[in-house]
Design an enzyme around this catalytic site. Structure first.
Site, mmCIF file in Angstrom:
data_model
loop_
_atom_site.group_PDB
_atom_site.id
_atom_site.type_symbol
_atom_site.label_atom_id
_atom_site.label_comp_id
_atom_site.label_asym_id
_atom_site.label_seq_id
_atom_site.Cartn_x
_atom_site.Cartn_y
_atom_site.Cartn_z
ATOM 1 N N HIS A 1 0.872 -1.180 0.000
ATOM 2 C CA HIS A 1 0.000 0.000 0.000
ATOM 3 C C HIS A 1 0.908 1.228 0.000
ATOM 4 O O HIS A 1 1.156 1.828 1.048
ATOM 5 C CB HIS A 1 -0.875 -0.040 1.259
ATOM 6 C CG HIS A 1 -1.999 0.936 1.246
ATOM 7 N ND1 HIS A 1 -3.223 0.662 1.788
ATOM 8 C CD2 HIS A 1 -2.088 2.195 0.760
ATOM 9 C CE1 HIS A 1 -4.023 1.710 1.637
ATOM 10 N NE2 HIS A 1 -3.345 2.646 1.022
ATOM 11 N N GLU B 1 -2.560 -1.651 -3.266
ATOM 12 C CA GLU B 1 -3.702 -0.897 -2.729
ATOM 13 C C GLU B 1 -3.386 0.586 -2.718
ATOM 14 O O GLU B 1 -2.225 0.963 -2.528
ATOM 15 C CB GLU B 1 -3.945 -1.259 -1.257
ATOM 16 C CG GLU B 1 -4.152 -2.690 -0.955
ATOM 17 C CD GLU B 1 -4.119 -2.921 0.564
ATOM 18 O OE1 GLU B 1 -4.550 -4.001 0.969
ATOM 19 O OE2 GLU B 1 -3.671 -2.038 1.328
ATOM 20 N N HIS C 1 -8.018 -6.027 7.066
ATOM 21 C CA HIS C 1 -7.782 -5.029 8.116
ATOM 22 C C HIS C 1 -8.034 -5.640 9.482
ATOM 23 O O HIS C 1 -9.142 -6.076 9.787
ATOM 24 C CB HIS C 1 -8.621 -3.753 7.959
ATOM 25 C CG HIS C 1 -7.790 -2.533 8.222
ATOM 26 N ND1 HIS C 1 -7.370 -2.181 9.467
ATOM 27 C CD2 HIS C 1 -7.233 -1.622 7.378
ATOM 28 C CE1 HIS C 1 -6.616 -1.103 9.393
ATOM 29 N NE2 HIS C 1 -6.503 -0.749 8.135
#
Ligand code: PXP
Length: 238
Positions: free
Chosen positions: A44, A71, A191
């Site tokens: 990310h 991401e 997450h």
């Protein structure tokens, strides 16, 4: 079919950046994840490049042999990066430039048109596109209308409430997953998943294709690796 585990390696880059240099070596770590059976690598990159740098993304793209998942918020710089690298999957996340970590799913009613253009653009170059979303069945129609291949369910709330009641914690996720399946959307999740809450989630969520896990997994590597490593250091001193 068992869900795939994609390991988010952001935290390895955080540790490396704390000292400069190349320890721990991100590319080596990613290869070891794959050698140990990890089925994907997730990164990310954020605009300030505080953990994953844009160069890391290029380097990893040459190294990763499983699924590479990138991401991020679809800023012009992010889009340019993924278009150069062309990973297996791009997960679009609505986080602002200074977010500590992703903290909400897309408001798809508001951003439907914006996302539709981006989804098409990335898909036309061969990338699979996933949208990071809240566990709401009502928004799945909107996700579908963007043309996205998958959604990634934001699991922070599940993780937070799992300890009180696993059944209640997963309920909205199951409903959202059923709505997504009905529309033929693939289902990812991520997450705050960890060794405590993952098994229940994976065994109760219909159609789960992939989880991406970083923070807890890297912390567990520290705990579980400690005994082996400490022995080696002590033996150097013996
Ligand atoms: N999915 C998204 C969209 C994320 O931003 C993150 C964190 O970078 C994760 C999954 C993985 O979360 P965690 O590090 O808590 O496992």
């Amino acid at each position: 079919m068992r869900p795939k585990l994609s390991v988010n390696v952001n935290k390895v880059a955080t540790l490396r950046n704390a000292r400069g240099g190349t320890i721990p070596n991100l590319l080596e770590f990613a290869s070891q994840v794959e050698a140990c059976g990890g089925q994907g690598i997730t990164v990310h990159p954020r605009p300030d490049q505080r953990h994953i740098r844009y160069q890391d993304v290029h380097d990893l793209s040459q190294r990763v042999t499983t699924e590479f998942n990138i991401e991020g918020y679809p800023s012009p710089a992010f889009l340019q990066l993924v278009e150069q690298v062309k990973p297996t999957q791009v997960t679009l996340v609505p986080d602002g430039p200074n977010a500590l970590t992703s903290n909400a799913g897309w408001d798809l009613r508001k951003h439907q048109i914006f996302l539709t253009g981006i989804v098409r653009r990335l898909q036309s170059q061969g990338m699979r596109v996933s949208l990071f979303v809240e566990p709401s069945s009502a928004i799945m129609e909107y996700a579908k209308s963007t043309g996205a291949d998958r959604i990634e369910l934001y699991t922070e709330n599940y993780a937070k409430t799992y300890g009180e009641s696993a059944e209640l914690a997963i309920e909205p996720y199951v409903k959202a997953a059923l709505a997504a399946k009905e529309l033929n959307l693939g289902i990812n999740a991520g997450h705050d998943l960890n060794l405590e809450n993952l098994r229940y989630f994976a065994s109760h969520l219909p159609g789960l294709l992939e989880v991406s896990i970083g923070h807890a997994l890297i912390a567990d590597c520290l705990y579980e690796g400690l005994q082996t490593v400490l022995k080696k250091y002590l033996s150097c001193l013996s």
